[in-house]
Design a protein around this motif. Structure first.
Motif, PDB file in Angstrom:
ATOM      1  N   ARG A 127       2.197   0.386 -35.220  1.00  0.00           N
ATOM      2  CA  ARG A 127       1.198  -0.597 -34.786  1.00  0.00           C
ATOM      3  C   ARG A 127       0.847  -1.433 -36.002  1.00  0.00           C
ATOM      4  N   CYS A 128       1.233  -2.689 -35.979  1.00  0.00           N
ATOM      5  CA  CYS A 128       0.941  -3.585 -37.089  1.00  0.00           C
ATOM      6  C   CYS A 128      -0.567  -3.703 -37.244  1.00  0.00           C
ATOM      7  N   CYS A 129      -1.040  -3.687 -38.506  1.00  0.00           N
ATOM      8  CA  CYS A 129      -2.481  -3.775 -38.723  1.00  0.00           C
ATOM      9  C   CYS A 129      -3.021  -5.159 -38.381  1.00  0.00           C
ATOM     10  N   HIS A 130      -2.146  -6.137 -38.242  1.00  0.00           N
ATOM     11  CA  HIS A 130      -2.606  -7.500 -37.973  1.00  0.00           C
ATOM     12  C   HIS A 130      -3.011  -7.699 -36.505  1.00  0.00           C
ATOM     13  N   ARG A 131      -2.080  -7.530 -35.587  1.00  0.00           N
ATOM     14  CA  ARG A 131      -2.395  -7.750 -34.181  1.00  0.00           C
ATOM     15  C   ARG A 131      -1.774  -6.682 -33.288  1.00  0.00           C
ATOM     16  N   ARG A 146       9.732  -5.355 -41.160  1.00  0.00           N
ATOM     17  CA  ARG A 146       9.025  -6.602 -40.899  1.00  0.00           C
ATOM     18  C   ARG A 146       8.525  -6.642 -39.456  1.00  0.00           C
ATOM     19  N   CYS A 147       7.243  -6.957 -39.306  1.00  0.00           N
ATOM     20  CA  CYS A 147       6.667  -7.087 -37.967  1.00  0.00           C
ATOM     21  C   CYS A 147       7.294  -8.295 -37.265  1.00  0.00           C
ATOM     22  N   PRO A 148       7.639  -8.145 -35.981  1.00  0.00           N
ATOM     23  CA  PRO A 148       8.340  -9.241 -35.313  1.00  0.00           C
ATOM     24  C   PRO A 148       7.436 -10.412 -34.919  1.00  0.00           C
ATOM     25  N   TYR A 149       6.106 -10.224 -34.980  1.00  0.00           N
ATOM     26  CA  TYR A 149       5.232 -11.266 -34.428  1.00  0.00           C
ATOM     27  C   TYR A 149       4.955 -12.379 -35.456  1.00  0.00           C
ATOM     28  N   HIS A 150       4.327 -12.022 -36.599  1.00  0.00           N
ATOM     29  CA  HIS A 150       4.023 -13.059 -37.595  1.00  0.00           C
ATOM     30  C   HIS A 150       4.633 -12.755 -38.956  1.00  0.00           C
ATOM     31  N   GLY A 151       5.527 -11.745 -38.997  1.00  0.00           N
ATOM     32  CA  GLY A 151       6.334 -11.578 -40.187  1.00  0.00           C
ATOM     33  C   GLY A 151       5.742 -10.764 -41.329  1.00  0.00           C
TER      34      GLY A 151
HETATM   35  S1  FES Z   1       0.983  -8.593 -35.367  1.00  0.00           S
HETATM   36 FE1  FES Z   1       2.228  -8.017 -37.044  1.00  0.00          FE
HETATM   37  S2  FES Z   1       2.325  -9.760 -38.231  1.00  0.00           S
HETATM   38 FE2  FES Z   1       0.928 -10.320 -36.675  1.00  0.00          FE
END
Ligand code: FES
Ligand code: FES
Ligand code: FES
Lengths: 355, 355, 355
Positions: C58-62, C77-82
């Protein structure tokens, strides 16, 4: 930017706003459909004369879904024992019974057709003011060609708002269509502004290489001045993107000679974890098959976003209240969330929103 | 008739009654099946000698479903480590162990075969009186031909009771088979009567046009005297419908020269939201393929009802306690619900029901 | 043996142990996979240099699942915002942002590759001691040939422990492969012993008829001395079964001339009601297709067990806390459950386990 500044995904709906309930063309005269909005099952129908109505999808007699019934003249008839209800939800006919009790009615929700959209009011009916229904003139202006769609997203509606208010995901999620060069995206300054009833995010990319879709649609030969203008209002988003040949006035309001793509994004919660996504794409280049080409590339792009939202939702559902971490590109999304939070609080406190 | 007079859909079971658990022919000697009744998973089996038994479907050793095991002589053997249980639920064999602890037993429920039906008692076993098991002589009388079925209904059992006690839905749900003219149905007076242990609803349609199924089965040439007689007992319903040539004594008890259709409807809750519907249709015209014709039309008709109940259930599940609104034709259904409510209260207060 | 002595199926996990998280060969360099362990969604990945890592999925961003992303060098690398995260969970790159906030990290779990297995520590990271990771030398000894599998079992992990610690189910569940004669199984004494960190169950079957698999693999011509040795440690089981020609020293430690089958059973809770079952089967007869033959018969046998566990689970889920009844053959299983209970209590009280 600390973890404390990041959002939590809300578990509430805004009620006192006009939501998109569907497309007008979905309801032909004499037709009805079932649709859940803010957790409320509804029957939407159009009478034979052409009026549209949204009623609770549950007969007051024995809870049968009215959406399984039939439109009869100006009413909808329950399929089980034949009770009929008018567009305002009052029962107008009970077979073999002369007196209709005043309790024989189902809940009615204001529903208005405007600019090809059906707008519904799920909140306090006394606050429903038809004058506040948003305009979308592109749907009625013959200078624009548009196409529409309805996606069922298995994710909370705020995830879709986040997605559209922060286009920094484009190079990662949409490398094949509208993504383009990550460097370009990340170096472009993003300006986010509070509006009286919303949030506006703006980015300019002057003298840049046009992406493939742009070249295909508008035939650009050299560099272009690009723009991305995103506007959130509760609860829909308009995104105006496009480009003109470099130095031809795009940033001074003179864009008609370039390519404009005007996206409308109606974001309507179905449940806490699912969202109706009613979107259209209008373009000012209406010759040949350009509108179809633009629409098809957009449709594929939005399907990529839908898949992302659904994966996010599955993780968020496991720990709904957990804090997230913001990054720099979240400026527009964060301002939008703060604006939505103020609307929530205002509704909960029963006050008018002071923008 | 106010909203206050309407029913709520209950969330309880009656326990101290005989329920239909199945058809005798479903269990051949040496066979077993799994079936849930009132939320309790059961194994039903017939020993090689022919006795039937209903046990909790969970081995006392390691919770393995006994219905996955095999009938061995007069016992059922657990498939995991081979414990065997007799028809009364006591363990009679543990491999490699001489002493069988008294705790090694599974719960046993009285099960009796009568008139081709298996009747089960899920409540207080001390109150189970075989003398009170209902008779259904049509299943053993060679003057009648009958066929049986088992439908799994995804709806609360009381919805099925409502459906059968109020036939005013016939013209809406069954227009193609037994529905007929709505006007005729609605103008026919309905007489509902409390019986010592149930409710009886009766309608007479003298000098009326026979519906298509009746003509096909009995060859009526002119008008007929029709009847519909519905009798609820906890928890099954008998429906006697039919017709004789006009003025030939149908209402004086002389019906053997006409067409009689005798429906038996065993209504057994599987869970709060699902119901076993064991029904049979017997007819007094037993020549040629008339019984098959009557059965097939009935089977189609009941499938239409099943679909209705399942749609109701989905709405009711969203707001289970919400008040419904009664209409005039609910007289029989309402009296039945009141009777069932009295049984509920009596069970909860631990008293015998005073009818 | 009374009902009071029987186990209840627990609803807890042990945390401070090394669990099998997978097979090393599942993760090639640059690859990642999603796996839930003790209810925690994880991404497992191997960097291009070859290190393995387990991070919260679970990415800490979103909250995007990182397992949908890509391995980039030594990061994922997270696929959403990198955003990119190193093997220790710290964010190492945010596109278009120089400063990385210290809150930008995801939870990291110790993951170690040893003897072809990936071992993970889900508990207090301060207690994770690499020196305590179990050895399994058969996976690295060329004198043995082995094959591996990963079954997803829809049942609580303790049901699988029970199954393996009590082989009295063999004649009932596996009559076609390794079951053999029920009488033989039940007459064989079972010796269960507490070990410093586990439980050992042992059975000897001297001068017995070899089962079909044994004859096929080792070509026995007469009677054999068989053994079954089962050893539980938290939380895996080793089962050594095999046979030598009668009277040739099998019970004195001289077994290399016979058939040995060495099963490894990694038992890793996925959730309260589902279990990862990582098993391998090694054999000392490595010529021709004997290892494949042994593996295939074993795989079929374990699938039979899996079906049993899943049926048990469905019944236990209905009444999780309900008491079960022990029988004589439960001696090893009961000792194991008691040992596990002590570990639970020790963890809850925050003490070291005194074995
Ligand atoms: S949710 Fe992972 S980079 Fe935005
Ligand atoms: S349920 Fe609608 S008319 Fe009866
Ligand atoms: S679970 Fe039934 S005999 Fe063991």
């Amino acid at each position: 930017m600390s973890a404390q500044s990041g959002p939590r995904v809300g578990s509430s709906f805004l009620y006192d706003v006009w939501y998109v309930a569907g497309w007008g063309h979905e309801l032909q005269p004499g037709c009805r459909t079932s649709r859940t909005i803010l957790g409320q099952p509804l029957v939407l129908f159009r009478t034979e004369r052409g009026d549209v109505s949204a009623l609770e999808d549950r007969c007051c007699h024995r809870a049968m879904p009215l959406s399984e019934g039939t439109v009869v003249g100006e009413s909808i008839r329950c399929p089980y024992h034949g009770l009929e209800f008018g567009t305002n939800g009052a029962c107008v006919h009970i077979p073999a019974q002369d007196k209709i009790p005043s309790t024989a009615r189902v809940r009615h929700f204001p529903l208005v057709e405007k600019d090809a959209l059906l707008w519904i009011w799920m909140g306090d009916a006394n606050k429903a003011d038809i004058a506040t229904i948003p305009d979308h003139p592109y749907h009625r202006d013959p200078a624009w060609a548009w196409r529409s769609a309805h996606y069922d997203v298995q994710g909370n509606w705020q995830l879709l708002v986040d997605n559209l208010m922060d286009l920094s995901h484009l190079p990662y999620i949409h490398p094949l269509t509208i993504g383009g060069d990550p460097e370009l995206h990340f170096k472009t300054p993003t300006i986010s502004t509070r509006l009286p009833n919303g949030v506006r995010v703006e980015r300019k990319m002057p003298s840049s290489v046009p992406p493939p879709t742009y070249v295909a649609a508008a035939g650009f030969k050299g560099l272009v001045d690009r723009w991305q203008e995103i506007e959130f209002q509760p609860v829909f988003i308009r995104i105006h993107t496009g480009a003109c040949d470099e130095g031809t006035g795009a940033y001074d309001g003179d864009r008609s000679h370039g390519l404009s793509m005007l996206g409308f994004h109606g974001i309507t919660p179905e449940t806490e974890t699912t969202t109706h996504y009613f979107w259209s794409m209008a373009t000012n280049i209406i010759r040949d098959d350009i509108p179809d080409l633009v629409f098809e590339q957009t449709a594929r792009t939005f399907k990529e976003d839908q898949a992302v939202l659904e994966m996010q939702q599955r993780r968020i559902a496991l720990e709904p209240g957990r804090q997230l971490v913001d990054i720099a590109s979240d400026v527009g999304g964060r301002q939008t969330r703060q604006f939505i939070q103020r609307l929530f609080r205002a509704e909960q406190e029963g006050e008018a929103v002071v923008a």
